[in-house]
Design an enzyme around this catalytic site. Structure first.
Site, PDB file in Angstrom:
ATOM      1  N   CYS A 154       0.835  -1.201   0.000  1.00 17.08           N
ATOM      2  CA  CYS A 154       0.000   0.000   0.000  1.00 17.08           C
ATOM      3  C   CYS A 154       0.874   1.257   0.000  1.00 17.08           C
ATOM      4  O   CYS A 154       1.341   1.692   1.053  1.00 17.08           O
ATOM      5  CB  CYS A 154      -0.924  -0.038   1.228  1.00 17.08           C
ATOM      6  SG  CYS A 154      -2.036   1.374   1.325  1.00 17.08           S
ATOM      7  N   CYS A 157      -0.481   4.216   1.894  1.00 15.47           N
ATOM      8  CA  CYS A 157      -0.358   4.089   3.354  1.00 15.47           C
ATOM      9  C   CYS A 157       1.086   4.265   3.820  1.00 15.47           C
ATOM     10  O   CYS A 157       1.344   4.940   4.804  1.00 15.47           O
ATOM     11  CB  CYS A 157      -0.811   2.706   3.812  1.00 15.47           C
ATOM     12  SG  CYS A 157      -2.227   2.053   2.947  1.00 15.47           S
ATOM     13  N   ASP A 158       2.019   3.629   3.125  1.00 15.91           N
ATOM     14  CA  ASP A 158       3.388   3.524   3.662  1.00 15.91           C
ATOM     15  C   ASP A 158       4.424   4.377   2.941  1.00 15.91           C
ATOM     16  O   ASP A 158       5.576   4.442   3.384  1.00 15.91           O
ATOM     17  CB  ASP A 158       3.847   2.045   3.603  1.00 15.91           C
ATOM     18  CG  ASP A 158       2.941   1.152   4.449  1.00 15.91           C
ATOM     19  OD1 ASP A 158       2.392   1.652   5.440  1.00 15.91           O
ATOM     20  OD2 ASP A 158       2.794  -0.031   4.109  1.00 15.91           O
TER      21      ASP A 158
HETATM   22  P1  FAD Z   1     -10.780  -5.752   6.158  1.00 20.22           P
HETATM   23  O1  FAD Z   1      -9.951  -4.786   6.881  1.00 20.22           O
HETATM   24  O2  FAD Z   1     -10.134  -6.635   5.157  1.00 20.22           O
HETATM   25  O3  FAD Z   1     -11.556  -6.648   7.239  1.00 20.22           O
HETATM   26  C1  FAD Z   1     -12.288  -7.776   6.865  1.00 20.22           C
HETATM   27  C2  FAD Z   1     -12.525  -8.634   8.102  1.00 20.22           C
HETATM   28  O4  FAD Z   1     -13.424  -9.683   7.745  1.00 20.22           O
HETATM   29  C3  FAD Z   1     -11.253  -9.312   8.619  1.00 20.22           C
HETATM   30  O5  FAD Z   1     -11.126  -9.077  10.002  1.00 20.22           O
HETATM   31  C4  FAD Z   1     -11.454 -10.782   8.307  1.00 20.22           C
HETATM   32  O6  FAD Z   1     -10.853 -11.651   9.249  1.00 20.22           O
HETATM   33  C5  FAD Z   1     -12.979 -10.901   8.352  1.00 20.22           C
HETATM   34  N1  FAD Z   1     -13.473 -12.026   7.562  1.00 20.22           N
HETATM   35  C6  FAD Z   1     -13.202 -12.301   6.264  1.00 20.22           C
HETATM   36  N2  FAD Z   1     -13.828 -13.436   5.873  1.00 20.22           N
HETATM   37  C7  FAD Z   1     -14.510 -13.888   6.972  1.00 20.22           C
HETATM   38  C8  FAD Z   1     -15.333 -15.032   7.232  1.00 20.22           C
HETATM   39  N3  FAD Z   1     -15.581 -15.935   6.269  1.00 20.22           N
HETATM   40  N4  FAD Z   1     -15.869 -15.193   8.458  1.00 20.22           N
HETATM   41  C9  FAD Z   1     -15.622 -14.286   9.444  1.00 20.22           C
HETATM   42  N5  FAD Z   1     -14.837 -13.190   9.263  1.00 20.22           N
HETATM   43  C10 FAD Z   1     -14.289 -12.996   8.049  1.00 20.22           C
HETATM   44  N6  FAD Z   1      -5.858   2.166   4.632  1.00 20.22           N
HETATM   45  C11 FAD Z   1      -5.751   3.444   5.069  1.00 20.22           C
HETATM   46  O7  FAD Z   1      -6.719   4.201   4.985  1.00 20.22           O
HETATM   47  N7  FAD Z   1      -4.604   3.875   5.648  1.00 20.22           N
HETATM   48  C12 FAD Z   1      -3.500   3.092   5.825  1.00 20.22           C
HETATM   49  O8  FAD Z   1      -2.481   3.539   6.348  1.00 20.22           O
HETATM   50  C13 FAD Z   1      -3.592   1.742   5.380  1.00 20.22           C
HETATM   51  N8  FAD Z   1      -2.543   0.909   5.530  1.00 20.22           N
HETATM   52  C14 FAD Z   1      -2.649  -0.380   5.085  1.00 20.22           C
HETATM   53  C15 FAD Z   1      -1.549  -1.215   5.245  1.00 20.22           C
HETATM   54  C16 FAD Z   1      -1.625  -2.530   4.853  1.00 20.22           C
HETATM   55  C17 FAD Z   1      -0.430  -3.416   5.057  1.00 20.22           C
HETATM   56  C18 FAD Z   1      -2.817  -3.021   4.251  1.00 20.22           C
HETATM   57  C19 FAD Z   1      -2.906  -4.452   3.837  1.00 20.22           C
HETATM   58  C20 FAD Z   1      -3.907  -2.175   4.051  1.00 20.22           C
HETATM   59  C21 FAD Z   1      -3.834  -0.849   4.463  1.00 20.22           C
HETATM   60  N9  FAD Z   1      -4.895   0.031   4.285  1.00 20.22           N
HETATM   61  C22 FAD Z   1      -4.806   1.322   4.763  1.00 20.22           C
HETATM   62  C23 FAD Z   1      -6.167  -0.392   3.650  1.00 20.22           C
HETATM   63  C24 FAD Z   1      -7.230  -0.689   4.730  1.00 20.22           C
HETATM   64  O9  FAD Z   1      -6.656  -1.521   5.717  1.00 20.22           O
HETATM   65  C25 FAD Z   1      -8.470  -1.318   4.137  1.00 20.22           C
HETATM   66  O10 FAD Z   1      -9.008  -0.476   3.154  1.00 20.22           O
HETATM   67  C26 FAD Z   1      -9.532  -1.578   5.206  1.00 20.22           C
HETATM   68  O11 FAD Z   1      -9.023  -2.383   6.240  1.00 20.22           O
HETATM   69  C27 FAD Z   1     -10.761  -2.257   4.627  1.00 20.22           C
HETATM   70  O12 FAD Z   1     -11.640  -2.530   5.668  1.00 20.22           O
HETATM   71  P2  FAD Z   1     -12.745  -3.683   5.546  1.00 20.22           P
HETATM   72  O13 FAD Z   1     -13.462  -3.685   6.854  1.00 20.22           O
HETATM   73  O14 FAD Z   1     -13.525  -3.496   4.310  1.00 20.22           O
HETATM   74  O15 FAD Z   1     -11.950  -5.047   5.348  1.00 20.22           O
END
Ligand code: FAD
Length: 326
Positions: A154, A157-158
């Site tokens: 990302c 982000c980084d």
């Molecule tokens: P996710 O964060 O992916 O959460 C999904 C959740 O669903 C997880 O906890 C998972 O375990 C759960 N899940 C999935 N399948 C199942 C299942 N079958 N049963 C039960 N639970 C399940 N964004 C920023 O704005 N700023 C940053 O600095 C930033 N840094 C990042 C750094 C890294 C290394 C990464 C990988 C991403 C970064 N992002 C950042 C992006 C950001 O993290 C994502 O956009 C955000 O987390 C998306 O949120 P979400 O809730 O949609 O999904």
């Protein structure tokens, strides 16, 4: 008789936790199902989040915890389980031209959805899918070990951590090129490693990239190993045509070879785009009445914490409207 929930929220990343807060405030009988023992989703993998309003520089793990605590304080209920399937009666899937008629029928019937986990089976009136996405990996030596120590997925982000340093971007699509342009404005030098002799990215982006004086293209090449002990120091690339190898001295490696939505579970039930993202707009409605897609798993322009959190809130407003008409 088994309990019937107003809502099951699948996933407790930023989208699921925001949905949980709004659902609790709306006094919905909801439960959040998360497969991991910690909440926060992808956020917990990042050392520092610099772009979430009001919480500059917060550690990703702490941010996940803070969101979870907030939801807990509002009364959200959590259970650690892995969702294995969801079942939806066919009359709830909008087909095509008679979509409105079918939607009306499904509202009248108020038919239930089933969420099957590795531990339980739940009945619910609505489902908020917040299962997020995962980054495609290269699967090369050093990648896993140095993830978060110079290997990043990302740039938004980084990138700031690599100011005036030398980095490599691996990939040739829109995201890779956007990342490289973004990084070229911060870093001393940016290598772009791409397996072909031309980029897949939009022409306008390519023009911008090629205009940057500190960008060097490494054509016809794949990354084969990332080096370093506690921090990235170099990357080995191999020319796919003549098989020659060279080592580039870099401080960071940004891998942008695609992200994969965690949408496999819903295949055949909820419509997706060609890349597997659940098709939904800002109101998070899917083709299935009472099923909402939020955060990184849905079709959208920008996948970040702030947009995931926004989806969580929007999905509850839309779900409340749906529940009102059941
Ligand atoms: P996710 O964060 O992916 O959460 C999904 C959740 O669903 C997880 O906890 C998972 O375990 C759960 N899940 C999935 N399948 C199942 C299942 N079958 N049963 C039960 N639970 C399940 N964004 C920023 O704005 N700023 C940053 O600095 C930033 N840094 C990042 C750094 C890294 C290394 C990464 C990988 C991403 C970064 N992002 C950042 C992006 C950001 O993290 C994502 O956009 C955000 O987390 C998306 O949120 P979400 O809730 O949609 O999904």
């Amino acid at each position: 008789m088994a309990q019937i929930y107003d809502m099951i929220i699948i996933g407790s990343g930023p989208a699921g936790l925001s949905a949980a807060i709004y659902a609790a405030r709306a006094k919905l009988d909801a439960i959040v199902i998360e497969q991991n023992y910690v909440s926060g989703g992808q956020v917990i993998n990042t050392y520092e989040v610099d772009n979430y309003p009001g919480l500059p520089g917060m550690n990703g793990f702490d941010m996940g915890n803070t969101f979870r605590e907030h939801a807990g304080k509002m009364g959200a209920v959590f259970s650690q389980e892995k969702v294995e399937s969801i079942q939806i009666e066919s009359d709830q899937v909008k087909q095509t031209e008679d979509a409105q008629l079918q939607a009306a029928e499904s509202r009248q019937s108020g038919s239930l959805k089933k969420v099957v986990t590795d531990k339980n089976e739940y009945e619910t009136k609505t489902i908020v899918i917040a299962t997020g996405a995962r980054h495609s990996k290269l699967g090369i030596p050093g990648e896993e070990k140095l993830s978060g120590m110079g290997v990043s997925y990302c740039a938004t982000c980084d990138g700031a951590f690599f100011k005036d340093k030398t980095v490599a971007v691996v990939g040739g699509g829109d995201v890779a090129v956007e990342d490289a342009i973004f990084l070229s404005r911060l870093c001393k030098k940016v290598y772009v490693i791409h397996r072909r002799d031309e980029l897949r990215a939009a022409k306008a982006l390519q023009e911008k990239l090629f205009a940057q004086e500190n960008v060097e293209m490494v054509w016809d090449s794949i990354a084969t190993e990332i080096h370093g002990e506690t921090q990235v120091t170099a990357i080995t690339v191999e020319n796919v045509k003549d098989k020659s190898q060279k080592e580039l001295v870099v401080d960071g490696v940004f891998i942008a070879v695609g992200i994969i939505p965690n949408s496999e579970l819903f295949k055949g039930l909820v419509d997706t785009d060609e890349r597997g993202y659940l098709t939904a707009g800002e109101d998070c409605r899917t083709n299935v009445e009472g099923v909402f897609a939020t955060g990184d798993v849905r079709t959208k322009q920008l996948r970040q914490i702030v947009t995931a959190v926004s989806d969580g809130a929007n999905s509850i407003t839309t779900a409340q409207e749906y529940l009102l008409h059941l």
